[in-house]
Enzyme design. Structure first.
Site, PDB file in Angstrom:
ATOM      1  N   HIS A 287      -7.238  -5.951  -0.897  1.00  0.00           N
ATOM      2  CA  HIS A 287      -6.147  -4.987  -0.815  1.00  0.00           C
ATOM      3  C   HIS A 287      -4.864  -5.733  -0.468  1.00  0.00           C
ATOM      4  CE1 HIS A 287      -4.132  -1.228  -0.387  1.00  0.00           C
ATOM      5  NE2 HIS A 287      -3.969  -1.320   0.918  1.00  0.00           N
TER       6      HIS A 287
ATOM      7  N   SER B 137       0.836  -1.195   0.000  1.00  0.00           N
ATOM      8  CA  SER B 137       0.000   0.000   0.000  1.00  0.00           C
ATOM      9  C   SER B 137       0.875   1.251   0.000  1.00  0.00           C
ATOM     10  CB  SER B 137      -0.960  -0.047   1.190  1.00  0.00           C
ATOM     11  OG  SER B 137      -2.000   0.883   1.045  1.00  0.00           O
TER      12      SER B 137
ATOM     13  N   ASP C 117      -8.688  -4.264  -6.219  1.00  0.00           N
ATOM     14  CA  ASP C 117      -8.195  -3.640  -4.994  1.00  0.00           C
ATOM     15  C   ASP C 117      -9.029  -2.406  -4.681  1.00  0.00           C
ATOM     16  OD1 ASP C 117      -6.671  -2.129  -3.059  1.00  0.00           O
ATOM     17  OD2 ASP C 117      -4.931  -3.339  -3.606  1.00  0.00           O
TER      18      ASP C 117
END
Length: 506
Positions: free
Chosen positions: A473, A229, A446
């Site tokens: 994710h 991320s 995602d």
């Protein structure tokens, strides 16, 4: 509305900065006459790059008991708060290490994302992966949070909880002056409680420099890195600043380097896509709280949660429910809990959803999150532009459209418009020369960092792209063999994955 789990990088230094400074000092000395005084050499970064780590117990570190029980040791790395002033104030970066169980190849520095996510315990999540046999797993609490010191502090935990409750009961488009005053007060509180020096140096560029000091302190000539991320923004920034110091790099759930980290419209669309997938799955059961027709899921969800705007249930308000819903959309394994929570809500109860909202956010991580975004995102200082962003976000995510203030042509400016220090970076296309092959992993569904951003990052870095066809994710080290096998091989022996690799969950 949404929080997913920038920056003109500094010039690339092919020669380490201390070497450059030392060479300049020698040249000045050689050229000076006997009568000319020699100016003292400028402060260098030597003491940071040449420090020796004192590994020991994790007692006294945040979460230290769990780390110690797993055989993890901890240390702190000294770094300058301002790299432009290496003899100025310093910070201590907390790191953890789980030693390789077999023949060691390198240290793998890791970051879980955020901005604002502590990382000391990430080695625990990777301990059962094959990488734990050949790589020392290194966790890190980035500057400003967790076991690292000093901290970014804007609010106490009590003040944070109060702000969350108030946020759930106000119309952000109708009470512009009030909301802006609260945002300005928040920015001023950050400056007063944190100090301007640290607040100006908690961004991605400074953390990337910390990562390089950590690399050197670990005794590694080149960095081996895994980031998820926001951790991919850290990785791409490091790659841009120090391309010749990268051994291997895996970037999972990538952030598009050309957009704001938390671009509201992009992430709104991503979470709507995940909500649609959840609603379709939920509709297979006759008792789905959103009904059995996925086409009516948006309408049914709004009907279920909108009454909480004016009538919270035992402290559970609209903001808390939408926060809990968004948190549950990060991966399918969380969907059953969301279904349970929404089913309870339909019966007038909210304990499950209240717990999900509480675990998703806390004051410390939220303050660091905001501080980084304010340093690196394009700041909005026009109320009309702010209103347009709100409208486009609602259009992109109709499930989360609260229908308040739709006719307004203005919206309140957020805290970044009043931030007391200037931006240190902006979204841009990374310019990387001399970077070895790195790997990007992106999931097609995602919710927080949508797939197109991963494609962009892979292209700009010349990276091998692994595409996971699924709604979640992050896909690396999630038990998906098609993804994990090539990643592990790459991290250990530097063999990159096949070009165009696409994976699905078995």
């Amino acid at each position: 509305m949404f929080k997913p789990r920038k920056a003109t990088a500094a010039p690339k230094l092919r020669t380490p900065l201390p070497v450059v400074i030392a060479a300049v000092a020698l040249l000045v000395t050689a050229c000076a006459s006997d009568t000319d005084p020699v100016k003292p050499a400028a402060p260098t970064l030597d003491r940071y790059y040449q420090q020796t780590l004192a590994w020991g117990s994790c007692d006294g570190y945040q979460g230290g008991g769990e780390l110690g029980a797993a055989g993890i040791e901890c240390a702190r790395v000294l770094v300058p708060i301002d790299y432009g002033k290496p003899d100025g104030d310093t910070a201590r970066i907390a790191i953890s290490r789980l030693r390789a169980t077999g023949t060691r190849v390198a240290s793998l520095l890791t970051n879980p994302g955020g901005p604002g996510a502590p990382g000391l315990n990430l080695p625990l999540a990777l301990a059962k992966s094959p990488v734990a046999e050949r790589l020392d797993l290194i966790g890190m609490d980035v500057r400003g949070l967790g076991a690292s010191t000093p901290h970014v502090t804007c609010r106490s935990a009590t003040e944070f909880e109060t702000s969350q409750r108030v946020l759930g009961r106000t119309d952000p488009l109708a009470e512009i002056d009030q909301v802006e005053q609260e945002n300005e007060d928040y920015a001023n509180s950050c400056a007063r409680r944190t100090g301007l020096t640290l607040l100006a140096h908690v961004g991605t560029v400074d953390v990337a420099r910390d990562m390089d000091v950590v690399r050197a302190a670990l005794g590694e000539q080149k960095l081996t890195y895994f980031g998820g991320s926001y951790g991919t923004r850290l990785g791409s920034t490091y790659a841009e600043m120090f391309p010749d110091r990268v051994r291997a790099m895996v970037l999972d759930a990538p952030v598009d380097p050309t957009t704001n980290i938390g671009d509201e419209v992009i992430t709104a669309a991503g979470f709507q896509q995940a909500f649609d997938a959840y609603a379709t799955d939920c509709a297979k059961a006759p008792d789905c709280p959103l009904g059995t027709d996925p086409k009516k899921a948006n309408e049914n969800y709004r009907a279920l949660v909108s009454p909480l705007i004016q009538h919270p249930i035992r402290g559970l308000d609209y903001s808390a429910v939408t926060t809990a819903t968004i948190a549950s959309l990060y991966r399918p394994s969380l969907w059953p809990d969301l279904t349970k929570g929404l089913s309870e809500l339909a019966k007038g109860r909210g304990d499950a959803l209240r717990g999900d909202a509480t675990t998703y956010e806390d004051a410390s991580s939220d303050d660091v999150h905001r501080a980084v975004l304010c340093l690196e995102e394009v700041r909005v200082t026009d109320r009309a532009v702010a209103a347009d962003i709100v409208r486009r976000s609602r259009a992109a995510a109709p499930a989360f459209d609260d229908a308040m203030g739709k006719a307004n042509t203005s919206a309140p400016l957020d805290a970044c418009a009043f931030w007391p220090v200037p931006p240190t970076a902006q979204p841009h296309v990374p310019k990387v020369v001399g970077l070895p092959k790195v790997v990007v992993v992106a999931a097609t569904g995602d919710p927080a960092t949508p797939y197109p951003g991963g494609v962009t990052l892979a292209k700009t870095l010349g990276a091998a792209l692994i595409t996971y066809e699924g709604t979640q994710h992050g896909a690396a080290f999630e038990g998906i063999a098609c993804v994990d096998r090539p990643i592990v091989q790459y991290l250990i022996d530097l063999t990159p994955p096949a070009e165009g690799l696409r994976c699905t969950k078995p």
